[in-house]
Structures are given as C-alpha cells and as structure tokens.
Design an enzyme around this catalytic site. Structure first.
Site, PDB file in Angstrom:
ATOM      1  N   GLY A  10       0.823  -1.216   0.000  1.00 13.97           N
ATOM      2  CA  GLY A  10       0.000   0.000   0.000  1.00 13.97           C
ATOM      3  C   GLY A  10       0.854   1.262   0.000  1.00 13.97           C
ATOM      4  O   GLY A  10       2.083   1.199  -0.111  1.00 13.97           O
ATOM      5  N   ILE A  12       1.609   3.861   2.307  1.00 13.31           N
ATOM      6  CA  ILE A  12       2.629   4.111   3.343  1.00 13.31           C
ATOM      7  C   ILE A  12       3.512   2.874   3.517  1.00 13.31           C
ATOM      8  O   ILE A  12       4.736   2.982   3.681  1.00 13.31           O
ATOM      9  CB  ILE A  12       1.965   4.526   4.682  1.00 13.31           C
ATOM     10  CG1 ILE A  12       1.003   5.702   4.451  1.00 13.31           C
ATOM     11  CG2 ILE A  12       3.027   4.913   5.707  1.00 13.31           C
ATOM     12  CD1 ILE A  12       0.156   6.066   5.660  1.00 13.31           C
ATOM     13  N   ASN A  35      -6.553  -3.147  -1.583  1.00 10.87           N
ATOM     14  CA  ASN A  35      -6.451  -1.754  -2.037  1.00 10.87           C
ATOM     15  C   ASN A  35      -5.033  -1.487  -2.541  1.00 10.87           C
ATOM     16  O   ASN A  35      -4.480  -0.406  -2.329  1.00 10.87           O
ATOM     17  CB  ASN A  35      -6.823  -0.806  -0.885  1.00 10.87           C
ATOM     18  CG  ASN A  35      -7.020   0.621  -1.345  1.00 10.87           C
ATOM     19  OD1 ASN A  35      -7.336   0.881  -2.509  1.00 10.87           O
ATOM     20  ND2 ASN A  35      -6.790   1.573  -0.448  1.00 10.87           N
ATOM     21  N   SER A 124      -3.815   7.012  13.801  1.00 10.55           N
ATOM     22  CA  SER A 124      -4.177   8.216  13.055  1.00 10.55           C
ATOM     23  C   SER A 124      -4.453   9.364  14.017  1.00 10.55           C
ATOM     24  O   SER A 124      -4.967   9.158  15.123  1.00 10.55           O
ATOM     25  CB  SER A 124      -5.434   7.920  12.236  1.00 10.55           C
ATOM     26  OG  SER A 124      -6.020   9.124  11.791  1.00 10.55           O
ATOM     27  N   TYR A 148     -14.199   4.121  11.102  1.00  5.79           N
ATOM     28  CA  TYR A 148     -12.763   4.001  10.788  1.00  5.79           C
ATOM     29  C   TYR A 148     -11.916   4.541  11.940  1.00  5.79           C
ATOM     30  O   TYR A 148     -11.000   3.886  12.435  1.00  5.79           O
ATOM     31  CB  TYR A 148     -12.437   4.763   9.487  1.00  5.79           C
ATOM     32  CG  TYR A 148     -10.989   5.149   9.388  1.00  5.79           C
ATOM     33  CD1 TYR A 148     -10.017   4.216   9.025  1.00  5.79           C
ATOM     34  CD2 TYR A 148     -10.570   6.456   9.707  1.00  5.79           C
ATOM     35  CE1 TYR A 148      -8.684   4.576   8.988  1.00  5.79           C
ATOM     36  CE2 TYR A 148      -9.243   6.805   9.671  1.00  5.79           C
ATOM     37  CZ  TYR A 148      -8.297   5.865   9.311  1.00  5.79           C
ATOM     38  OH  TYR A 148      -6.977   6.214   9.293  1.00  5.79           O
ATOM     39  N   LYS A 152      -9.226   2.695  14.916  1.00  9.59           N
ATOM     40  CA  LYS A 152      -7.854   3.101  15.274  1.00  9.59           C
ATOM     41  C   LYS A 152      -7.745   3.252  16.790  1.00  9.59           C
ATOM     42  O   LYS A 152      -6.808   2.751  17.406  1.00  9.59           O
ATOM     43  CB  LYS A 152      -7.483   4.414  14.568  1.00  9.59           C
ATOM     44  CG  LYS A 152      -7.345   4.292  13.050  1.00  9.59           C
ATOM     45  CD  LYS A 152      -6.237   3.333  12.665  1.00  9.59           C
ATOM     46  CE  LYS A 152      -6.076   3.159  11.170  1.00  9.59           C
ATOM     47  NZ  LYS A 152      -5.165   2.072  10.791  1.00  9.59           N
ATOM     48  N   TYR A 176      -0.516   9.147  12.597  1.00  6.82           N
ATOM     49  CA  TYR A 176      -0.169   9.876  11.364  1.00  6.82           C
ATOM     50  C   TYR A 176      -1.054  11.095  11.200  1.00  6.82           C
ATOM     51  O   TYR A 176      -2.261  11.032  11.414  1.00  6.82           O
ATOM     52  CB  TYR A 176      -0.393   9.023  10.119  1.00  6.82           C
ATOM     53  CG  TYR A 176       0.221   7.663  10.094  1.00  6.82           C
ATOM     54  CD1 TYR A 176       1.366   7.351  10.816  1.00  6.82           C
ATOM     55  CD2 TYR A 176      -0.349   6.670   9.300  1.00  6.82           C
ATOM     56  CE1 TYR A 176       1.918   6.080  10.754  1.00  6.82           C
ATOM     57  CE2 TYR A 176       0.193   5.400   9.234  1.00  6.82           C
ATOM     58  CZ  TYR A 176       1.328   5.110   9.967  1.00  6.82           C
ATOM     59  OH  TYR A 176       1.860   3.863   9.897  1.00  6.82           O
ATOM     60  N   ARG A 230      -4.664  21.282   7.620  1.00  8.85           N
ATOM     61  CA  ARG A 230      -4.132  19.966   8.003  1.00  8.85           C
ATOM     62  C   ARG A 230      -2.611  20.012   8.043  1.00  8.85           C
ATOM     63  O   ARG A 230      -1.988  20.883   7.426  1.00  8.85           O
ATOM     64  CB  ARG A 230      -4.543  18.886   6.980  1.00  8.85           C
ATOM     65  CG  ARG A 230      -6.036  18.644   6.865  1.00  8.85           C
ATOM     66  CD  ARG A 230      -6.596  17.954   8.106  1.00  8.85           C
ATOM     67  NE  ARG A 230      -8.012  17.645   7.947  1.00  8.85           N
ATOM     68  CZ  ARG A 230      -9.003  18.495   8.233  1.00  8.85           C
ATOM     69  NH1 ARG A 230      -8.739  19.712   8.668  1.00  8.85           N
ATOM     70  NH2 ARG A 230     -10.261  18.105   8.073  1.00  8.85           N
TER      71      ARG A 230
HETATM   72  N1  UFG Z   1     -10.734  18.302   0.866  1.00 11.58           N
HETATM   73  C1  UFG Z   1     -11.336  19.051  -0.115  1.00 11.58           C
HETATM   74  N2  UFG Z   1     -11.690  18.437  -1.280  1.00 11.58           N
HETATM   75  C2  UFG Z   1     -11.460  17.106  -1.508  1.00 11.58           C
HETATM   76  C3  UFG Z   1     -10.828  16.337  -0.491  1.00 11.58           C
HETATM   77  C4  UFG Z   1     -10.482  16.965   0.689  1.00 11.58           C
HETATM   78  O1  UFG Z   1     -11.560  20.235   0.061  1.00 11.58           O
HETATM   79  O2  UFG Z   1     -11.816  16.610  -2.581  1.00 11.58           O
HETATM   80  C5  UFG Z   1     -10.301  18.954   2.114  1.00 11.58           C
HETATM   81  C6  UFG Z   1     -10.944  18.411   3.369  1.00 11.58           C
HETATM   82  O3  UFG Z   1     -12.162  19.060   3.631  1.00 11.58           O
HETATM   83  C7  UFG Z   1      -9.872  18.695   4.407  1.00 11.58           C
HETATM   84  C8  UFG Z   1      -8.576  18.560   3.626  1.00 11.58           C
HETATM   85  O4  UFG Z   1      -8.929  18.738   2.264  1.00 11.58           O
HETATM   86  O5  UFG Z   1      -9.970  20.025   4.873  1.00 11.58           O
HETATM   87  C9  UFG Z   1      -7.894  17.223   3.791  1.00 11.58           C
HETATM   88  O6  UFG Z   1      -8.816  16.189   3.502  1.00 11.58           O
HETATM   89  P1  UFG Z   1      -8.359  14.672   3.306  1.00 11.58           P
HETATM   90  O7  UFG Z   1      -9.562  13.880   2.952  1.00 11.58           O
HETATM   91  O8  UFG Z   1      -7.198  14.608   2.392  1.00 11.58           O
HETATM   92  O9  UFG Z   1      -7.820  14.286   4.746  1.00 11.58           O
HETATM   93  P2  UFG Z   1      -8.579  14.278   6.148  1.00 11.58           P
HETATM   94  O10 UFG Z   1      -7.833  15.210   7.036  1.00 11.58           O
HETATM   95  O11 UFG Z   1     -10.025  14.471   6.019  1.00 11.58           O
HETATM   96  O12 UFG Z   1      -8.395  12.762   6.554  1.00 11.58           O
HETATM   97  C10 UFG Z   1      -7.152  12.290   6.898  1.00 11.58           C
HETATM   98  C11 UFG Z   1      -7.030  10.814   6.620  1.00 11.58           C
HETATM   99  C12 UFG Z   1      -7.951  10.022   7.502  1.00 11.58           C
HETATM  100  C13 UFG Z   1      -7.823  10.439   8.929  1.00 11.58           C
HETATM  101  C14 UFG Z   1      -7.969  11.928   9.063  1.00 11.58           C
HETATM  102  C15 UFG Z   1      -7.798  12.436  10.456  1.00 11.58           C
HETATM  103  O13 UFG Z   1      -7.347  10.530   5.287  1.00 11.58           O
HETATM  104  O14 UFG Z   1      -7.589   8.682   7.403  1.00 11.58           O
HETATM  105  O15 UFG Z   1      -6.985  12.548   8.242  1.00 11.58           O
HETATM  106  O16 UFG Z   1      -6.529  12.150  10.910  1.00 11.58           O
HETATM  107  F1  UFG Z   1      -8.767   9.851   9.676  1.00 11.58           F
END
Ligand code: UFG
Length: 331
Positions: A10, A12, A35, A124, A148, A152, A176, A230
């Site tokens: 995968g 990571i 995946n 996470s 999910y 964790k 992470y 983030r």
């Molecule tokens: N975002 C968009 N458009 C998209 C996808 C994401 O605007 O199409 C935004 C989200 O709203 C967020 C940021 O981009 O503000 C990051 O979103 P991600 O989906 O890339 O990541 P998340 O922080 O939501 O999720 C990640 C991991 C999860 C974990 C989470 C909390 O993917 O596994 O961090 O640690 F649970």
C-alpha cells in the site's frame, strides 16, 4: 533483523519497505491486495535491487498468518494493513470493525505466541477528535465521527492491554497526520481505486484531466482563509519515522505523533501545487464535508526528542513528488 510488514504494497507500507531495505533490514510482506496491486512488488524489487518475500494473505485469516510465523522468526511487526476510507466506514461499519480489529488482534496474539518483541501500529491523528491544535500525545483520545476512526482508537487500546499483560511485547502507536507526496523516483506513490477521498490524489487527478475540477469542502471554517487546515507530511518522512520507531529502545507502550507541526490550508496546497508544477487546478467552493474538522496539526516534539526523528521535506517537495508519480502513471 527481520520485519513483517502487513499492507506492505500500500501507499505508506511500500515507502516504509524501501526505507527498511535501505537500512538492511530483512522484510517479509503480507498484503491481501484489497487496495493495492501486486505490480508494486516488482517496483519495490527494482527500486531496491532486493528480492522481497511476499504472501497474499488476509490478516483476518489466523491459520494462514500462523504459517508465516512458523516459517520466519520476526524481530518486529509493522502493521499497516487496514481499511481506511472514512465515508465507506460510515456506510459499512461491520466491515470496518471486523476487518481492522480482527487483523490487529490476530497479529498481536501471534506476536506474543511467537515471541515477537516489537509491534508498530499505524494509528491516526483522527483519535484526537475535534480538539484545538497543536495536538499533543498527552491529550485525551476523543470520540471520532466515524467507525474508521474508532477502529484506530480501539486497536490502540487492544494493543496497549496486550502489551501490559506481556512484559516482553512492546508497542509503538504512530499517529499519522496527512501523508502525501511519493518516492522521488516516481515509481511508487498513492493510487486510490475509484474517486479519491483525499485531497492530494484528487488534485493530481484533476491536473491530469481525470477529474474536471476540485471541490473545496467549505471556505467558512475558522481558519486564516476559511478552508480546512491539516498537517501534511511527506510519505518518505513518515516512512523514516517507522524505522526510527523500530530502533527506539524501550519497554511497554509509546505513542508518537508523526507530523510536521505545521498547518496548511486546502487553498494553500492548491496554490503550492500550481506554482511548483506550473499547472492550473480548476476548483469550486462547495459545502463542508460531514465529519470534517476545521484544523488539525501536530505537536511533533515528542518524536523529535525520543526518536530523534523529524520531518524534513517541505510542501513544495510534497506537491512536486505527488505530481511526478501521477504523471508517470499509465491509467
Ligand atoms: N478536501 C477538499 N476536497 C477534496 C478532499 C479533501 O476540500 O476533494 C479537504 C478536506 O475538507 C480537508 C482537507 O482537504 O480540509 C484534507 O482532507 P483529506 O480527505 O485529504 O484528509 P482528512 O484530514 O479528512 O483525513 C485524513 C485521513 C484520515 C484520517 C484523518 C484524520 O485521510 O484517514 O486525516 O486524521 F482519519
């Protein structure tokens, strides 16, 4: 030293396998290909010049797993294998609890039975729930908004209890933040199946023309530009964090954040991508995504102090390497 890497094909996992082999660890990979693709094994072998034992096994299959523990004497397990799509976990909670918890319990039990002294778990930052960053390891875990995230938090608890009952079984819980980027060779990277859930693969697919435009989920958060913030970390830095965790000498349970300590907004990522790669990313602002929090970034000092590890690569490296990988993919 022999290391079992579950989910080693995968995103990571594959980058961690490269770092381990570069430091001369022996690696055995288990992956059920749910995946990931078996072609990644060839890529890893070409990249490292080493033959890597691989078994297509589901970590929920105790009997098949046990055969591997009978065959090899492991010094450590790094457990990446697991389902990770937040939205899917809300729709299919049984699938997530069953898969993510059974696999962790099977591996932990076999580790104690076969006297594997070290277990490193992919946790996470989601276990912090919605608290004000910077997030430190001393903060309480909070309820997450989805199954999910709960798998964790529960896996952390299960592993901690098993470690408490087995003095010679030490557990590192790695929380992470948001891994993006790809190996600088462009050979391995993140290749989600279907429509990407996460920001960076959505951006790279938009850059390639696979997606028409990016949907920015909300611009009314309490952040400098209103979009979500983030802590993006280069996957190669994250992979090196696992090697540092493997080499850390301690007994019991330790928790570490793996992040950079810096927050970046969605629009800052889009801008950095456009500037570095000289490609426009068409986007529209849309509604907030249910369950999203406004801001999350790490206090990364504990890993720096105890593991002697810190993230070195920048947002520019991340957007460049993510695009380099996507650009070279034959879809
Ligand atoms: N975002 C968009 N458009 C998209 C996808 C994401 O605007 O199409 C935004 C989200 O709203 C967020 C940021 O981009 O503000 C990051 O979103 P991600 O989906 O890339 O990541 P998340 O922080 O939501 O999720 C990640 C991991 C999860 C974990 C989470 C909390 O993917 O596994 O961090 O640690 F649970």
């Amino acid at each position: 030293m022999k290391v079992l890497v579950t989910g080693g094909l995968g995103f990571i996992g594959s980058h961690t396998v490269v770092e381990l082999l570069e430091k001369d660890y022996d690696v055995v990979i288990i992956d059920n290909l749910s995946n990931s693709e078996v072609i990644v094994l060839d890529k890893l072998e070409k990249l490292t010049g080493k033959k890597i034992p691989f078994y297509e096994i589901d970590c929920c299959d105790y009997e098949k797993l046990e055969k591997i523990f009978k065959k090899y004497k492991f010094d450590a397990i790094i457990h990446f294998a697991g389902y990770k799509a937040v939205g899917e976990s809300v729709a299919k909670p049984y699938m997530y609890y069953s898969n993510n918890l059974n696999s962790t319990m099977n591996l932990a039990n076999l580790a104690t039975e076969y006297k594997v002294p070290r277990f490193i778990f992919s946790s996470s930052a989601t276990v912090y729930g919605d608290q004000t960053p910077p997030l430190t390891e001393l903060m309480e875990k909070k309820e997450t908004s989805n199954p999910y995230g709960e798998t964790k938090a529960m896996s952390e608890r299960i592993l901690s209890d098993i470690s408490k009952a087995n003095k010679s079984f030490s557990v590192v819980l790695l929380r992470y933040f948001n891994p993006i980027g790809a190996h600088k060779s462009g050979v391995i990277g993140e290749k989600p199946s279907g429509i990407p859930n996460n920001l960076m693969p959505y951006i790279t697919q938009t850059a390639k023309g696979i997606r028409e435009k990016l949907y920015v989920f909300g611009d009314d958060y309490d952040t400098p530009d209103g979009t979500g913030v983030r802590d993006y970390i280069h996957v190669v830095d994250l992979a090196k964090g696992h090697v540092a965790a493997l080499e850390y000498d301690f007994e019991g349970v330790e928790v570490f954040n793996l992040g950079t300590g810096k927050g970046t907004s969605v629009l800052e990522i889009v801008k950095a991508f456009e500037e570095v790669n000289k490609i426009k990313i068409p986007y529209v602002i849309t509604d907030r995504r249910p369950g999203d929090i406004s801001a999350s970034y790490a206090d990364a000092n504990k890993a720096k102090k105890l593991l002697n590890w810190e993230a070195k690569l920048t947002i520019k490296d991340m957007v460049k390497d993510s695009w380099n990988f996507e650009r070279n993919l034959n879809d």
